[in-house]
Design a protein around this motif. Structure first.
Motif, short mmCIF file in Angstrom:
data_model
loop_
_atom_site.label_atom_id
_atom_site.label_comp_id
_atom_site.label_asym_id
_atom_site.label_seq_id
_atom_site.Cartn_x
_atom_site.Cartn_y
_atom_site.Cartn_z
N PHE A 258 0.81 -1.23 0.00
CA PHE A 258 0.00 0.00 0.00
C PHE A 258 0.84 1.27 0.00
CE2 PHE A 258 -2.93 -3.20 1.47
CZ PHE A 258 -4.05 -2.90 0.72
N THR A 259 2.05 1.24 0.56
CA THR A 259 2.87 2.45 0.53
C THR A 259 3.69 2.50 -0.76
OG1 THR A 259 3.04 2.24 2.91
CG2 THR A 259 4.45 3.87 1.88
N ASN A 260 4.25 1.34 -1.15
CA ASN A 260 5.09 1.33 -2.34
C ASN A 260 4.34 0.84 -3.58
OD1 ASN A 260 6.83 1.58 -0.08
ND2 ASN A 260 8.53 1.12 -1.44
N TYR A 261 3.05 0.60 -3.43
CA TYR A 261 2.22 0.17 -4.57
C TYR A 261 2.71 -1.12 -5.22
CZ TYR A 261 0.02 4.82 -4.47
OH TYR A 261 -0.67 5.94 -4.11
N TRP B 69 -2.54 8.38 -0.24
CA TRP B 69 -2.01 7.66 -1.40
C TRP B 69 -2.48 6.23 -1.46
CZ3 TRP B 69 -0.74 10.88 -4.92
CH2 TRP B 69 -0.37 12.16 -4.55
N SER B 70 -2.80 5.63 -0.30
CA SER B 70 -3.38 4.29 -0.38
C SER B 70 -4.85 4.39 -0.77
CB SER B 70 -3.18 3.51 0.91
OG SER B 70 -3.40 4.29 2.03
N ALA B 73 -4.91 5.12 -4.58
CA ALA B 73 -4.50 3.95 -5.36
C ALA B 73 -5.60 2.90 -5.36
CB ALA B 73 -3.21 3.37 -4.79
N TYR B 91 4.64 12.12 -6.65
CA TYR B 91 3.86 11.03 -7.23
C TYR B 91 3.46 11.28 -8.68
CZ TYR B 91 3.30 8.86 -2.65
OH TYR B 91 3.52 8.23 -1.45
N GLN B 94 4.76 8.95 -11.41
CA GLN B 94 4.20 7.61 -11.28
C GLN B 94 2.76 7.53 -11.79
OE1 GLN B 94 4.55 6.29 -7.24
NE2 GLN B 94 4.40 4.14 -7.78
N ALA B 379 9.96 6.46 -2.82
CA ALA B 379 9.45 5.92 -1.55
C ALA B 379 10.45 4.94 -0.94
CB ALA B 379 8.10 5.24 -1.77
N ASP B 380 11.06 4.11 -1.79
CA ASP B 380 12.05 3.15 -1.31
C ASP B 380 13.29 3.87 -0.77
OD1 ASP B 380 10.99 0.64 -1.56
OD2 ASP B 380 11.40 0.54 -3.71
#
Lengths: 299, 421
Positions: A258-261, B69-70, B73, B91, B94, B379-380
């Motif tokens: 959910f955070t990194n899709y 963002w969740s 998505a 974002y 993406q 994000a990573d």
């Protein structure tokens, strides 16, 4: 053409209509997502665009590349291994105390059950967080007695145990089930044992404990599954920290999905956990013939 | 008969759940993130919009940043995303890359969304591969917000701007005089700004690697942290009392680094007066780190069937004075020069401060051009930095240079892998 009323009057039809809400719910919220996630586990699904089939890549990455995967797996494993036995013994102990009928037990039973009612709630987790905060009540007590304040939430060696403590504190539901089981042990067995001169300890080990093993078995499976799926306390209280020492498997999965899709990867992780939980449940079932006593089998 | 009646009644009940939208009325949905302050003013602005455009009905949804963002998505995955959504620089690439956002070119060309009063550089910041997928709501800068009462209590005066080294010195003096702790900024924003100070960036322009190679850039950030621990003014990890990031200036710190438009939110969250100071560049910096960032964007979703109505709504939120009379500078300094002129005479004290700060930063030598939008692996990288940084904060690292080099190598490795997918 038959009238609507005639169709509705048939017993079978009425039955189906009554169970329909459940069936629909089961399919929409459980069965379909279940198989969808199995498919997604083999894709690179990123939520925003269509999934592509990538075979076993997610699993390869899980086992060999993701440095947090095994870390979070072992944390969860340790969490379950420590929490489940303590919680079961603790709730059994409390159930034994509350099994005796006095005027106040009703109140106590309700009081002990309340933490479980709120088990999944955000409020309890946040309360726990504040209790163990650096300047929280627990540390206030410690310093009042001349101790040194402990960083409960920021010591990689301690924090997991604070969360385990929260899990144990929510012992109400297993306690309630134990309580019902203890009450179900026929009074005649106790009476006969008392006549034979058995004390309370002997009666517990020779009568109560064997009689409630099926319930113990049930609670053991329930709690083991629950512990492997633990999420709330870590997500809400520590966010997986400090230094990833409380990064439960489910939290790692959530972060990925959910955070990194990375929903495909998350699905693969979920299926691996399903297999692990399945294996443990099977193991407990296998062992049950050695220690679970069913009266009906007359052994 | 009774049964038929019951059937009819339940049918009516079911239909009741479906809203009765009149034939001419278009209903669009809008989603944004933010604090309570923003929700209140945005809902009020939307009500104003519906008053002015009675044939368009807007249903609003909002969330905090973390959940946004969740939520978005999930809606995209389910095909239920709203028509108008708030978008962020981090974002944008993406979401545009995955085809979620609509091309705004036709609305710019038809004038449905009027961009004639906005700077081209602002409009360009919403473009990916030269296609405008998003329009900025305003521009922002990353600054320090500090407690003037604490500075005063320490017998100091805050200069117009200062260097990172001077700030570290000031932390020490404030701690000695008042006992107030603070923090050396070790977040990814400081990494980005430090790299910018020395001609780099967080990522290179092609988005294929980190935008810097020198581990010493990271080492100096951590050295400040360790210096603060030694001197006592750095609050050790785990000793904070703040419940959220909106109240950490009450007891834990006396300074925090935030975006200019967040001033009101942090003042109300902390319940105290705050002043702003430009970002502190290193004394040996080659260029200022500060850049003007589109604070957030509005986008229309590609699958929306009511794009025209959505464009009307976005235009209202970009160009209508009635809207800005309500929301003010909440979504940062508006990109339309007309709106800025309209707001100027009526700004409250906070907004005047923000306007003055942005004007000051726009002066030659106080800011440098903005970088490209963050890469998909951002994000990573953010998570990875958190881990490396935490290890330093817990005192687990002896060799900072090797630690910094390890971060750079691992981050580049992650970026390379994410590109090969």
């Amino acid at each position: 053409m038959k009238k609507l009323s005639e169709i509705m009057d048939r017993e079978k039809v009425a039955g189906y209509v009554f169970v329909m809400p459940f069936i629909i719910g089961l399919f929409v919220f459980t069965v379909i997502p279940f198989f969808t996630s199995l498919y997604l586990a083999f894709t690179d699904y990123n939520v925003l665009s269509e999934p592509n089939w990538i075979g076993f890549d997610n699993f390869k990455r899980m086992f060999f590349e993701d440095k947090h995967f095994w870390n979070s797996f072992w944390i969860t494993f340790r969490f379950a291994l420590i929490q489940v036995p303590i919680k079961l013994c603790f709730s059994l102990g409390v159930a034994l105390i509350l099994a005796r009928a006095t005027k106040a037990t009703g109140v106590y039973r309700a009081a002990f059950y309340i933490p479980s009612l709120m088990g999944g709630s955000v409020a309890v987790a946040l309360t726990w967080k504040q209790l163990f905060a650096f300047k929280g009540p627990i540390n206030a007590v410690i310093t009042a007695f001349g101790g040194k304040a402990v960083k409960f939430m920021n010591n990689p060696k301690i924090t997991l145990y604070v969360l385990i403590g929260l899990g144990i504190w929510q012992f109400g539901s297993s306690m309630l089930i134990f309580l019902a089981a203890i009450k179900n042990v026929p009074a005649s067995y106790h009476e006969a044992a008392i006549v034979d001169g058995a004390g309370p300890v002997t009666r517990f080990f020779k009568i109560v404990l064997p009689m409630i093993t099926p319930i113990f078995f049930f609670n053991l499976i329930n709690q083991t599954i629950g512990a492997f799926q633990a999420f709330n306390s870590s997500y809400l209280i520590t966010g997986g920290g400090p230094l990833n020492s409380t990064l439960y498997y489910a939290v790692h999965l959530y972060n990925r999905a959910f955070t990194n899709y990375e929903m495909g990867y998350g699905s693969a992780m979920a299926w691996f956990m399903l297999l692990v939980i399945g294996a443990f449940t099977a193991l407990i079932f296998r062992s049950s013939s050695a220690w679970v006593y069913y009266e009906s089998e007359g052994k | 008969m009774k049964r038929i009646l019951a059937a009819i009644l339940s049918l009516v009940l079911l239909l009741g759940c479906v809203s009765f939208a009149s034939a001419e009325e278009t209903t669009i949905r809008m989603l944004w993130w933010g604090s309570q302050t923003r929700h209140d003013v945005t809902v009020a602005a939307v009500n104003k919009f519906m008053e002015k455009y009675p044939d368009i009905k807007v249903e609003v949804e909002y969330s905090d940043w973390g959940g946004y963002w969740s939520k978005l998505a999930t809606q995209v995955a389910g095909g239920t995303e709203p028509d108008v959504i708030a978008m962020d620089y981090a974002y944008l690439a993406q979401y545009a890359g995955n085809g979620v956002l609509a091309d705004l070119t036709p609305y710019y060309e038809s004038g449905a969304i009027d961009i004639s009063d906005a700077a081209a550089s602002m409009i360009d910041s919403g473009k990916i591969n030269d296609i405008p997928y998003a329009i900025p709501t305003g521009s922002n800068a990353f600054v320090w917000m500090y407690r003037p009462d604490v500075v005063e209590a320490a017998g100091l005066t805050m200069p117009e701007k200062m260097t990172q080294e001077e700030m570290i010195e000031m932390n020490k003096i404030v701690y000695e005089k008042t006992g107030r702790t603070n923090h050396a900024h070790t977040g990814l924003d400081n990494v980005r700004n430090t790299a910018r100070n020395f001609g780099g960036n967080l990522y290179n322009d092609e988005g294929t690697a980190l935008g810097f190679t020198d581990p010493q850039l990271l080492v100096r950030i951590w050295e400040n942290y360790n210096k603060g621990l030694e001197e006592g003014w750095q609050l050790p990890v785990g000793e904070g009392t703040a419940a959220t990031s909106f109240d950490d200036l009450v007891a834990d710190y006396w300074m925090g680094a935030h975006w200019t438009n967040e001033l009101a939110a942090y003042e109300s969250g902390n319940g105290c007066e705050l002043k702003m100071l430009p970002w502190t560049d290193w004394s040996d910096a080659q260029q200022p780190a500060t850049y003007f960032k589109p604070s957030m964007f509005w986008s229309i979703t590609e699958r929306s069937e009511k794009k025209d109505a959505a464009a009307v709504l976005i235009n209202f939120f970009e160009n209508d004075p009635d809207c800005f009379d309500i929301i003010g500078l909440d979504r940062a300094m508006p990109i339309s020069s007309k709106i800025r002129a309209h707001l100027a005479p009526n700004l409250d004290e906070n907004s005047q401060e923000i306007a003055a700060m942005l004007d000051y930063l726009a002066l030659e030598g106080n800011s440098s051009p903005i970088m490209k939008p963050d890469i998909a692996a951002h994000a990573d990288i953010n998570t990875l930095w958190g881990e490396y940084n935490e290890q330093v904060q817990y005192g687990l690292v002896d060799d900072l240079t090797a630690h910094a080099q390890a971060f750079i190598d691992e981050a580049n490795d992650i970026i390379t892998k994410s590109l090969s997918k």
